[in-house]
Every structure is written in structure tokens, then in C-alpha cells.
Design a protein around this motif. Structure first.
Motif, short mmCIF file in Angstrom:
data_model
loop_
_atom_site.label_atom_id
_atom_site.label_comp_id
_atom_site.label_asym_id
_atom_site.label_seq_id
_atom_site.Cartn_x
_atom_site.Cartn_y
_atom_site.Cartn_z
N TRP A 26 0.84 -1.20 0.00
CA TRP A 26 0.00 0.00 0.00
C TRP A 26 0.88 1.26 0.00
O TRP A 26 0.66 2.19 -0.78
N ALA A 27 1.90 1.24 0.85
CA ALA A 27 2.79 2.40 0.96
C ALA A 27 3.54 2.62 -0.35
O ALA A 27 3.68 3.76 -0.82
N PHE A 28 3.99 1.53 -0.97
CA PHE A 28 4.73 1.63 -2.24
C PHE A 28 3.82 2.22 -3.33
O PHE A 28 4.27 3.03 -4.14
N ALA A 29 2.56 1.85 -3.29
CA ALA A 29 1.60 2.36 -4.29
C ALA A 29 1.36 3.85 -4.12
O ALA A 29 0.83 4.51 -5.03
N ARG A 30 1.70 4.40 -2.96
CA ARG A 30 1.52 5.84 -2.73
C ARG A 30 2.64 6.66 -3.37
O ARG A 30 2.54 7.85 -3.51
N LEU A 31 3.76 5.96 -3.74
CA LEU A 31 4.88 6.67 -4.38
C LEU A 31 4.50 7.07 -5.80
O LEU A 31 3.74 6.38 -6.47
N HIS A 32 5.07 8.17 -6.26
CA HIS A 32 4.91 8.53 -7.66
C HIS A 32 5.54 7.43 -8.53
O HIS A 32 6.63 6.96 -8.22
N PRO A 33 4.86 7.00 -9.60
CA PRO A 33 5.39 5.90 -10.43
C PRO A 33 6.82 6.12 -10.93
O PRO A 33 7.60 5.16 -11.02
#
Ligand SMILES: [Mn+2]
Length: 249
Positions: free
Chosen positions: A145-152
């Protein structure tokens, strides 16, 4: 429609875009070839050197492979994907968009009356506790979930770096030794076959070596090679199971 095909460890994306594209086109050719008589296709992990998908966004690569998988799946050919240690982070894109089942654990299947155990092949067998801990940590939904919050842009760069690091470390470790009886996969397979005597075949990838190893009078271990040097795959028919190399015409 009479055969089942399996391949693994294509590591698309590595080592760079140009060289990955060559292998992706080969894989599409292979899918075209085997789909002529396939009743099912299994991809046993590390298709991608890294995979991540956001709720509405996927990486802008691999379009030939994804298109071919969609086409075959739409034609009614069942395709199954197992996650590897590089492409651990699938969400619902494969089932929803491509109609492809994804499993993040080993599965058992019966083909032509023969019982198969299918796994990517990482983190099995004795020891390797550091790796097993890391594997469990990476599957933590909070981390995902946290990784998905990063800009691609940042997320994909970060992933590329860590994937290279872990692949290089793994290759160094693996090259030190041959695939012998001390191999974790072999220890695991021997024990697993002994405690699951109904199995005729254990199939794994991950080691980037193509091997066929008898486990008992009735069971065999098939280790799929990779699609970096080997271009090997498993063909299962009613008569025999064998590892083959793909040679494009
Ligand atoms: Mn692997």
C-alpha cells in the motif's frame, strides 16, 4: 488441443529495454507456436524483472506480451501465472483485464492423470531464513500500500535499482555451485515427493538452469531454465513430459 506448456524466468525489463524487447518478441513467438496445440499454459514466475500496478495504472512496457496473453485468453485458452520473487506484486490487472489467474503460492494440478506440483521455486527447503523473512516482509499489504503511494517515476526507478541488486547477488550466489543434491530445491523436492506419493512431477523455475532429476520410481523434478540464456520450456502431453528449447524458425 493436447498439451500443457510451462515456462518461467523471462525477466522482462532486464537488463535494459532493447535486450528485453528481443526476448519479449521471442516469447510472443513461442506463445504463438505452442498455442496451436495447447490446452493450457503456465508461467511460473519472474515473467517480469519487476511488476507493480496501481489501482488505475500499469507500467508502460510489455505491450506485445500482454496483448498476446489477452488474445489467447480471449480465444478460450486458460493461462495461469504464478508470482516469482521478482514479480511479487500483482493486483487485479491480470484477472480483470487479461482473464488470467494469478497465484502467489505453489499449486497442484492434474494433467492426463498425472499429478503435478507447480512452484516458482524460491524460499523452499531448509534454511535460507534471511530470504524467507524478506519474502514475508515484502508480501506485507501495508508495504504494498505504501509503495503504491509513491509517484510511479520514483517507484519504478527504486524498483529497478533493487531488482538489479538482488538479481546480481542471486546470480553470483548461484554461479558458485552446480545444481546438486545440496540444492535447496532438490532437498525440498525429495522430501515433498516422499511425503506426497501421489505426485508424479514437481516443476519449479527460479534457478535459471534447465534440469530433469528423478526423485523416485514414480516422481520427477523438472527445473525450468530461464529465457535469458536457455529459452527452455516444459511440454506435457499424455505420453510424456519433457524439457525443450525454443528455437524460432
Ligand atoms: Mn526467481
Amino acid at each position: 488441443m493436447s498439451k500443457v506448456y510451462m515456462a518461467s524466468d523471462i525477466h522482462l525489463g532486464a537488463p535494459d529495454h532493447a535486450r528485453s524487447l528481443v526476448r519479449e518478441k521471442l516469447l510472443v513467438q513461442w506463445l504463438d507456436r505452442v498455442s496451436q496445440d495447447a490446452q493450457e499454459i503456465y508461467l511460473l514466475g519472474d515473467i517480469f524483472d519487476f511488476w507493480f500496478e496501481w489501482k488505475h495504472v500499469v507500467p508502460k512496457y510489455y505491450v506485445r506480451l500482454l496483448g498476446k496473453l489477452a488474445e489467447l485468453s480471449d480465444r478460450g485458452l486458460p493461462i495461469t501465472v504464478l508470482t516469482g520473487n521478482h514479480d511479487i506484486w500483482y493486483k487485479d490487472y491480470f484477472p480483470r483485464e487479461l482473464g488470467i489467474q494469478v497465484y502467489d503460492r505453489p499449486i497442484e494440478r492434474t494433467f492426463f492423470g498425472q499429478h503435478f506440483f507447480l512452484a516458482h521455486g524460491d524460499g523452499l527447503g531448509p534454511g535460507d531464513h534471511g530470504y524467507k523473512f524478506l519474502k514475508a516482509a515484502l508480501r506485507n499489504p501495508v508495504l504494498k500500500w505504501a509503495f503504491a503511494r509513491l509517484h510511479p517515476n520514483l517507484a519504478m526507478n527504486l524498483a529497478g535499482w533493487s531488482s538489479n541488486t538482488s538479481r546480481n547477488a542471486q546470480e553470483r550466489r548461484h554461479k558458485l555451485k552446480d545444481y546438486g543434491e545440496q540444492e535447496r530445491q532438490v532437498i525440498f523436492a525429495r522430501q515433498y515427493a516422499a511425503s506426497h506419493p501421489h505426485l508424479q512431477a514437481i516443476v519449479m523455475g527460479h534457478r535459471h538452469l534447465a534440469r530433469t532429476l528423478p526423485l523416485s520410481d514414480t516422481a520427477t523434478l523438472y527445473v525450468l531454465g530461464d529465457w535469458i540464456e536457455d529459452f527452455s520450456y516444459l511440454e506435457v502431453s499424455a505420453h510424456e513430459t519433457r524439457l525443450l528449447d525454443f528455437r524460432p524458425q
